[in-house]
Motif scaffolding. Sequence first.
Motif, PDB file in Angstrom:
ATOM      1  N   LYS A  34       0.837  -1.213   0.000  1.00 37.53           N
ATOM      2  CA  LYS A  34       0.000   0.000   0.000  1.00 37.53           C
ATOM      3  C   LYS A  34       0.868   1.257   0.000  1.00 37.53           C
ATOM      4  O   LYS A  34       0.594   2.213  -0.722  1.00 37.53           O
ATOM      5  N   VAL A  35       1.920   1.248   0.805  1.00 35.84           N
ATOM      6  CA  VAL A  35       2.824   2.404   0.863  1.00 35.84           C
ATOM      7  C   VAL A  35       3.566   2.544  -0.466  1.00 35.84           C
ATOM      8  O   VAL A  35       3.679   3.645  -1.015  1.00 35.84           O
ATOM      9  N   LYS A  36       4.074   1.438  -1.002  1.00 36.93           N
ATOM     10  CA  LYS A  36       4.771   1.474  -2.295  1.00 36.93           C
ATOM     11  C   LYS A  36       3.861   2.030  -3.377  1.00 36.93           C
ATOM     12  O   LYS A  36       4.288   2.842  -4.206  1.00 36.93           O
ATOM     13  N   ASP A  37       2.623   1.575  -3.400  1.00 32.77           N
ATOM     14  CA  ASP A  37       1.670   2.034  -4.400  1.00 32.77           C
ATOM     15  C   ASP A  37       1.413   3.532  -4.266  1.00 32.77           C
ATOM     16  O   ASP A  37       1.367   4.249  -5.264  1.00 32.77           O
ATOM     17  N   ALA A  38       1.263   4.004  -3.036  1.00 34.22           N
ATOM     18  CA  ALA A  38       1.026   5.437  -2.818  1.00 34.22           C
ATOM     19  C   ALA A  38       2.199   6.263  -3.332  1.00 34.22           C
ATOM     20  O   ALA A  38       2.008   7.290  -3.991  1.00 34.22           O
ATOM     21  N   VAL A  39       3.410   5.800  -3.065  1.00 28.65           N
ATOM     22  CA  VAL A  39       4.601   6.523  -3.521  1.00 28.65           C
ATOM     23  C   VAL A  39       4.681   6.488  -5.049  1.00 28.65           C
ATOM     24  O   VAL A  39       4.943   7.512  -5.690  1.00 28.65           O
ATOM     25  N   SER A  40       4.441   5.341  -5.643  1.00 26.67           N
ATOM     26  CA  SER A  40       4.569   5.231  -7.101  1.00 26.67           C
ATOM     27  C   SER A  40       3.528   6.075  -7.830  1.00 26.67           C
ATOM     28  O   SER A  40       3.807   6.606  -8.908  1.00 26.67           O
ATOM     29  N   ARG A  41       2.353   6.226  -7.262  1.00 27.53           N
ATOM     30  CA  ARG A  41       1.280   6.998  -7.910  1.00 27.53           C
ATOM     31  C   ARG A  41       1.403   8.503  -7.677  1.00 27.53           C
ATOM     32  O   ARG A  41       0.828   9.296  -8.418  1.00 27.53           O
ATOM     33  N   GLN A  42       2.116   8.885  -6.633  1.00 28.35           N
ATOM     34  CA  GLN A  42       2.187  10.289  -6.247  1.00 28.35           C
ATOM     35  C   GLN A  42       3.012  11.103  -7.230  1.00 28.35           C
ATOM     36  O   GLN A  42       4.100  10.696  -7.633  1.00 28.35           O
ATOM     37  N   THR A  43       2.492  12.264  -7.604  1.00 28.61           N
ATOM     38  CA  THR A  43       3.264  13.220  -8.394  1.00 28.61           C
ATOM     39  C   THR A  43       3.630  14.397  -7.496  1.00 28.61           C
ATOM     40  O   THR A  43       2.936  14.682  -6.511  1.00 28.61           O
ATOM     41  N   TYR A  44       4.689  15.060  -7.836  1.00 27.42           N
ATOM     42  CA  TYR A  44       5.136  16.212  -7.056  1.00 27.42           C
ATOM     43  C   TYR A  44       4.048  17.282  -6.983  1.00 27.42           C
ATOM     44  O   TYR A  44       3.754  17.803  -5.919  1.00 27.42           O
ATOM     45  N   SER A  45       3.452  17.565  -8.128  1.00 30.65           N
ATOM     46  CA  SER A  45       2.469  18.655  -8.170  1.00 30.65           C
ATOM     47  C   SER A  45       1.215  18.362  -7.354  1.00 30.65           C
ATOM     48  O   SER A  45       0.509  19.281  -6.961  1.00 30.65           O
ATOM     49  N   GLU A  46       0.955  17.092  -7.057  1.00 30.00           N
ATOM     50  CA  GLU A  46      -0.259  16.720  -6.334  1.00 30.00           C
ATOM     51  C   GLU A  46       0.003  16.383  -4.859  1.00 30.00           C
ATOM     52  O   GLU A  46      -0.878  15.842  -4.188  1.00 30.00           O
ATOM     53  N   LEU A  47       1.206  16.675  -4.357  1.00 31.66           N
ATOM     54  CA  LEU A  47       1.474  16.446  -2.935  1.00 31.66           C
ATOM     55  C   LEU A  47       0.548  17.308  -2.086  1.00 31.66           C
ATOM     56  O   LEU A  47       0.093  18.372  -2.517  1.00 31.66           O
ATOM     57  N   PHE A  48       0.298  16.848  -0.842  1.00 34.67           N
ATOM     58  CA  PHE A  48      -0.437  17.659   0.120  1.00 34.67           C
ATOM     59  C   PHE A  48       0.599  18.258   1.069  1.00 34.67           C
ATOM     60  O   PHE A  48       1.473  17.532   1.562  1.00 34.67           O
ATOM     61  N   ALA A  49       0.524  19.551   1.296  1.00 37.10           N
ATOM     62  CA  ALA A  49       1.475  20.206   2.195  1.00 37.10           C
ATOM     63  C   ALA A  49       0.742  21.167   3.119  1.00 37.10           C
ATOM     64  O   ALA A  49      -0.161  21.891   2.693  1.00 37.10           O
ATOM     65  N   ASN A  50       1.137  21.130   4.390  1.00 41.87           N
ATOM     66  CA  ASN A  50       0.666  22.125   5.351  1.00 41.87           C
ATOM     67  C   ASN A  50       1.810  22.425   6.310  1.00 41.87           C
ATOM     68  O   ASN A  50       2.930  21.944   6.120  1.00 41.87           O
ATOM     69  N   TRP A  51       1.574  23.192   7.339  1.00 41.87           N
ATOM     70  CA  TRP A  51       2.631  23.605   8.256  1.00 41.87           C
ATOM     71  C   TRP A  51       3.295  22.425   8.952  1.00 41.87           C
ATOM     72  O   TRP A  51       4.420  22.526   9.431  1.00 41.87           O
ATOM     73  N   GLN A  52       2.632  21.257   8.988  1.00 40.44           N
ATOM     74  CA  GLN A  52       3.188  20.081   9.658  1.00 40.44           C
ATOM     75  C   GLN A  52       4.162  19.318   8.770  1.00 40.44           C
ATOM     76  O   GLN A  52       4.965  18.540   9.266  1.00 40.44           O
ATOM     77  N   GLY A  53       4.061  19.476   7.470  1.00 39.00           N
ATOM     78  CA  GLY A  53       4.932  18.761   6.551  1.00 39.00           C
ATOM     79  C   GLY A  53       4.229  18.445   5.257  1.00 39.00           C
ATOM     80  O   GLY A  53       3.228  19.062   4.906  1.00 39.00           O
ATOM     81  N   ILE A  54       4.758  17.433   4.579  1.00 38.10           N
ATOM     82  CA  ILE A  54       4.270  17.062   3.254  1.00 38.10           C
ATOM     83  C   ILE A  54       3.840  15.598   3.294  1.00 38.10           C
ATOM     84  O   ILE A  54       4.541  14.749   3.847  1.00 38.10           O
ATOM     85  N   SER A  55       2.700  15.321   2.705  1.00 42.92           N
ATOM     86  CA  SER A  55       2.119  13.985   2.737  1.00 42.92           C
ATOM     87  C   SER A  55       2.109  13.354   1.358  1.00 42.92           C
ATOM     88  O   SER A  55       1.761  13.995   0.373  1.00 42.92           O
ATOM     89  N   VAL A  56       2.471  12.081   1.330  1.00 44.74           N
ATOM     90  CA  VAL A  56       2.407  11.270   0.117  1.00 44.74           C
ATOM     91  C   VAL A  56       1.152  10.408   0.211  1.00 44.74           C
ATOM     92  O   VAL A  56       0.879   9.807   1.253  1.00 44.74           O
ATOM     93  N   GLY A  57       0.412  10.329  -0.894  1.00 44.75           N
ATOM     94  CA  GLY A  57      -0.801   9.513  -0.924  1.00 44.75           C
ATOM     95  C   GLY A  57      -1.855  10.076   0.016  1.00 44.75           C
ATOM     96  O   GLY A  57      -2.088  11.278   0.062  1.00 44.75           O
TER      97      GLY A  57
END
Length: 151
Positions: free
Chosen positions: A106-129
């Motif tokens: 599940k983690v591998k799949d989330a990383v492989s599908r994630q694009t830079y432009s679609e990352l989620f970011a807030n003051w706590q950090g950046i989230s993949v998937g």
Amino acid sequence: MQDGKRKTVTRQLLGACLAAFIALGAGAAQAQTAADMDARLDTLFGEHASYRGFFDKLKQAVAAGDKAAVAAMADYPFRTRVEGKAVTIRDAGHFIADYDRIITPKVKDAVSRQTYSELFANWQGISVGSGEIWFGGVGKRNDVKITAINH
């Protein structure tokens, strides 16, 4: 006649609400670009290059199954779940030993599908998937590291 007018007004209001919803949704559906993400990270963290570089290296290391490279990217100690149990990963050696139970399909799949432009970011950090991996700046030098892995 009152019921007929009421139904007509209700239909008109529903139609107006639906049109507004569609219009708002169309604006929200526009894709974010890499430049948009750069600007977001610049605003949140004062720069974007180290985060973008980290993300690229993370994608490459996970795709290659490079356990040592991924382990070197984590901030220790951190807590995660291994086979349903909360576990503290103490160091890179512990991470490598449990790699396949930490970096699950599940983690591998989330990383492989994630694009830079679609990352989620807030003051706590950046989230993949959907939060499978979080990373951000840590310590006095603000080194970019994995701060959480969720299954």
